[in-house]
Write a protein that holds these residues in place. Structure first.
Motif, PDB file in Angstrom:
ATOM      1  N   GLU A 232      42.142  -6.055  32.061  1.00 10.24           N
ATOM      2  CA  GLU A 232      42.870  -6.630  33.198  1.00 10.24           C
ATOM      3  C   GLU A 232      43.883  -7.651  32.704  1.00 10.24           C
ATOM      4  N   GLU A 233      45.132  -7.465  33.055  1.00 14.84           N
ATOM      5  CA  GLU A 233      46.153  -8.448  32.690  1.00 14.84           C
ATOM      6  C   GLU A 233      46.030  -9.638  33.633  1.00 14.84           C
ATOM      7  N   LYS A 234      46.064 -10.865  33.068  1.00 12.27           N
ATOM      8  CA  LYS A 234      46.003 -12.053  33.938  1.00 12.27           C
ATOM      9  C   LYS A 234      47.329 -12.173  34.686  1.00 12.27           C
ATOM     10  N   GLN A 235      47.225 -12.550  35.943  1.00  5.98           N
ATOM     11  CA  GLN A 235      48.428 -12.673  36.756  1.00  5.98           C
ATOM     12  C   GLN A 235      49.297 -13.843  36.284  1.00  5.98           C
ATOM     13  N   GLY A 236      50.604 -13.652  36.190  1.00  5.92           N
ATOM     14  CA  GLY A 236      51.506 -14.732  35.782  1.00  5.92           C
ATOM     15  C   GLY A 236      51.670 -15.770  36.876  1.00  5.92           C
ATOM     16  N   GLN A 237      52.189 -16.930  36.505  1.00  4.82           N
ATOM     17  CA  GLN A 237      52.405 -17.981  37.505  1.00  4.82           C
ATOM     18  C   GLN A 237      53.910 -18.185  37.659  1.00  4.82           C
ATOM     19  N   MET A 238      54.396 -18.122  38.873  1.00  2.00           N
ATOM     20  CA  MET A 238      55.837 -18.242  39.130  1.00  2.00           C
ATOM     21  C   MET A 238      56.193 -19.706  39.412  1.00  2.00           C
ATOM     22  N   VAL A 239      57.212 -20.190  38.734  1.00  4.56           N
ATOM     23  CA  VAL A 239      57.685 -21.562  39.006  1.00  4.56           C
ATOM     24  C   VAL A 239      59.110 -21.443  39.532  1.00  4.56           C
ATOM     25  N   THR A 240      59.338 -21.938  40.723  1.00  6.53           N
ATOM     26  CA  THR A 240      60.685 -21.864  41.297  1.00  6.53           C
ATOM     27  C   THR A 240      61.362 -23.235  41.218  1.00  6.53           C
ATOM     28  N   ASP A 241      62.552 -23.250  40.647  1.00  6.83           N
ATOM     29  CA  ASP A 241      63.291 -24.512  40.490  1.00  6.83           C
ATOM     30  C   ASP A 241      64.046 -24.835  41.773  1.00  6.83           C
ATOM     31  N   ASP A 242      64.094 -26.118  42.115  1.00 10.40           N
ATOM     32  CA  ASP A 242      64.808 -26.486  43.355  1.00 10.40           C
ATOM     33  C   ASP A 242      66.286 -26.744  43.089  1.00 10.40           C
ATOM     34  N   GLY A 243      66.726 -26.463  41.848  1.00 15.73           N
ATOM     35  CA  GLY A 243      68.125 -26.659  41.514  1.00 15.73           C
ATOM     36  C   GLY A 243      68.368 -28.025  40.894  1.00 15.73           C
ATOM     37  N   ALA A 244      67.346 -28.898  40.953  1.00 17.46           N
ATOM     38  CA  ALA A 244      67.505 -30.251  40.397  1.00 17.46           C
ATOM     39  C   ALA A 244      66.557 -30.472  39.232  1.00 17.46           C
ATOM     40  N   GLY A 245      66.039 -29.365  38.668  1.00 19.95           N
ATOM     41  CA  GLY A 245      65.206 -29.475  37.459  1.00 19.95           C
ATOM     42  C   GLY A 245      63.733 -29.708  37.727  1.00 19.95           C
ATOM     43  N   SER A 246      63.273 -29.458  38.985  1.00 14.54           N
ATOM     44  CA  SER A 246      61.863 -29.707  39.299  1.00 14.54           C
ATOM     45  C   SER A 246      60.934 -28.802  38.486  1.00 14.54           C
ATOM     46  N   SER A 247      61.443 -27.655  38.045  1.00 13.19           N
ATOM     47  CA  SER A 247      60.590 -26.718  37.326  1.00 13.19           C
ATOM     48  C   SER A 247      60.166 -27.269  35.967  1.00 13.19           C
ATOM     49  N   VAL A 248      61.001 -28.151  35.382  1.00 12.63           N
ATOM     50  CA  VAL A 248      60.699 -28.700  34.044  1.00 12.63           C
ATOM     51  C   VAL A 248      59.360 -29.430  34.096  1.00 12.63           C
ATOM     52  N   GLU A 249      59.212 -30.256  35.117  1.00 13.19           N
ATOM     53  CA  GLU A 249      57.979 -31.026  35.281  1.00 13.19           C
ATOM     54  C   GLU A 249      56.764 -30.095  35.411  1.00 13.19           C
ATOM     55  N   ALA A 250      56.947 -29.056  36.217  1.00 10.56           N
ATOM     56  CA  ALA A 250      55.846 -28.118  36.462  1.00 10.56           C
ATOM     57  C   ALA A 250      55.470 -27.370  35.182  1.00 10.56           C
ATOM     58  N   ILE A 251      56.490 -26.993  34.397  1.00 16.23           N
ATOM     59  CA  ILE A 251      56.211 -26.236  33.169  1.00 16.23           C
ATOM     60  C   ILE A 251      55.532 -27.130  32.128  1.00 16.23           C
ATOM     61  N   VAL A 252      56.010 -28.366  32.028  1.00 14.96           N
ATOM     62  CA  VAL A 252      55.389 -29.298  31.068  1.00 14.96           C
ATOM     63  C   VAL A 252      53.938 -29.553  31.477  1.00 14.96           C
ATOM     64  N   ALA A 253      53.692 -29.730  32.776  1.00 13.19           N
ATOM     65  CA  ALA A 253      52.321 -29.966  33.254  1.00 13.19           C
ATOM     66  C   ALA A 253      51.432 -28.776  32.912  1.00 13.19           C
ATOM     67  N   PHE A 254      51.974 -27.573  33.059  1.00  8.87           N
ATOM     68  CA  PHE A 254      51.218 -26.350  32.745  1.00  8.87           C
ATOM     69  C   PHE A 254      50.881 -26.292  31.253  1.00  8.87           C
ATOM     70  N   LEU A 255      51.886 -26.582  30.403  1.00  7.67           N
ATOM     71  CA  LEU A 255      51.677 -26.524  28.950  1.00  7.67           C
ATOM     72  C   LEU A 255      50.670 -27.584  28.495  1.00  7.67           C
ATOM     73  N   GLU A 256      50.688 -28.721  29.181  1.00  7.51           N
ATOM     74  CA  GLU A 256      49.706 -29.765  28.840  1.00  7.51           C
ATOM     75  C   GLU A 256      48.300 -29.313  29.231  1.00  7.51           C
ATOM     76  N   ARG A 257      48.235 -28.655  30.403  1.00 13.59           N
ATOM     77  CA  ARG A 257      46.922 -28.215  30.905  1.00 13.59           C
ATOM     78  C   ARG A 257      46.275 -27.218  29.936  1.00 13.59           C
ATOM     79  N   ILE A 258      47.093 -26.302  29.381  1.00 10.28           N
ATOM     80  CA  ILE A 258      46.497 -25.321  28.453  1.00 10.28           C
ATOM     81  C   ILE A 258      46.560 -25.833  26.998  1.00 10.28           C
ATOM     82  N   GLN A 259      46.874 -27.126  26.883  1.00  8.66           N
ATOM     83  CA  GLN A 259      46.845 -27.854  25.605  1.00  8.66           C
ATOM     84  C   GLN A 259      47.776 -27.252  24.553  1.00  8.66           C
ATOM     85  N   VAL A 260      48.955 -26.824  24.985  1.00  8.69           N
ATOM     86  CA  VAL A 260      49.978 -26.348  24.042  1.00  8.69           C
ATOM     87  C   VAL A 260      50.816 -27.542  23.592  1.00  8.69           C
ATOM     88  N   VAL A 261      51.029 -28.465  24.491  1.00  5.35           N
ATOM     89  CA  VAL A 261      51.750 -29.692  24.105  1.00  5.35           C
ATOM     90  C   VAL A 261      50.856 -30.903  24.366  1.00  5.35           C
TER      91      VAL A 261
END
Ligand SMILES: Cc1cc2nc3c(=O)[nH]c(=O)nc-3n(C[C@H](O)[C@H](O)[C@H](O)COP(=O)(O)OP(=O)(O)OC[C@H]3O[C@@H](n4cnc5c(N)ncnc54)[C@H](O)[C@@H]3O)c2cc1C
Length: 261
Positions: A232-261
């Protein structure tokens, strides 16, 4: 007219399917097995033709003794009688051996029409009907979504890419039906009670006049070498940017959660 409908008992498709890693066969729990929903379309088609032209509907299955439950369900829908081909020596049959056993019974019945589904819901080879037509030397009309019989002539409509084909043959013939052919009826209480009294004729290998080496695992021309679970492939997570860079925060939070950064 006499119509033989082949019906298979299959593990309930709504439940997870299990395969025995040693034998590569499906694990068949009788309490979780049902009349193949694909075959209900064949039973319905036969009942409608007999309601229109008179005659009888005979349902035939090859399987363990518990396959009688699937035959009872078909008789509760309205089929007149049933034949169950059951014998230890038939275990492990491939599609050709299955068709050989079904043909032995159907040959004796001499029906005007044989109806099958296009493919079973469990093993899915879709090969049994074609082989059955070959063993019985019958013309085969496949993938029908509409059928009509007039005298000894059968006419079917079948869909091909961008068109509808209209085919005709003389009876006796073999027909495979799709889910578009007719809505299967739900057995009524009266039908269920009547089915309890309808006969199921059991046939073993000796009654079929078949040699043990031509059916079952011994007579199988194919071997299942492996059955591997689909990962079973794990479902991906979609991050939608609001045009002002909000996605950066969400992606960094995700990478921290899975301990990549
Ligand atoms: C080596 C080998 C061993 C196998 N061992 C087993 C086994 O032990 N048990 C098992 O269930 N399968 C076994 N199979 C799978 C086997 O091929 C099919 O169960 C069976 O032969 C029918 O094939 P299918 O389900 O793909 O039918 P399809 O060709 O997809 O079925 C089309 C239609 O044919 C009719 N039909 C098919 N099978 C039956 C039946 N048994 N009775 C009445 N009508 C039928 C139905 O109308 C069905 O809708 C084995 C296959 C191989 C290659």
């Amino acid at each position: 007219m006499k119509i033989c409908v082949t019906v298979k008992q299959v593990p309930d498709p709504n439940l997870p399917m299990q395969v025995d890693p040693a034998t590569h066969r499906l694990v068949r729990n009788p309490d979780q097995s049902i009349l193949d929903p694909a075959d209900e379309y064949g039973v319905e088609t036969a009942l409608r033709l007999v309601e229109e032209h008179g005659g009888e509907v005979v349902v035939i299955s090859m399987g363990p003794p518990t396959a009688a439950d699937a035959l009872r369900r078909a008789m509760a829908m309205g089929a007149d009688r049933a034949i169950l081909i059951t014998d230890e020596a038939l275990a492990g049959s491939d599609a050709r051996a299955t068709a050989r056993a079904l043909a032995a019974v159907i040959r004796d019945e001499q029906p005007d029409l044989v109806i099958c589904a296009i493919e079973a819901t469990d093993a899915y080879t879709g090969m049994v009907p074609g082989m059955l037509a070959e063993f019985l030397d019958l013309p085969q009309l496949t993938f029908a979504r509409q059928v009509a019989v007039e005298g000894q002539t059968i006419t079917v409509h079948r869909d091909i890419e961008g068109a509808t084909q209209v085919l005709q043959a003389q009876l006796p013939a073999l027909l495979t039906v799709t889910a578009s052919i007719a809505e299967p009826r739900y057995p009524s209480f009266k039908g269920v009670m009547a089915a309890k009294r309808k006969p199921i004729d059991e046939r073993d290998l000796a009654a079929l006049g078949l040699e043990a080496g031509t059916v079952g695992a011994a007579g199988a021309a194919e071997r299942v070498l492996a059955v591997e679970e689909v990962r079973e492939e794990k479902q991906g997570q979609m991050v939608t940017d609001d045009g002002a860079g909000s996605s950066v925060e969400a992606i960094v939070a995700f990478l921290e959660r899975i301990q990549v950064v």
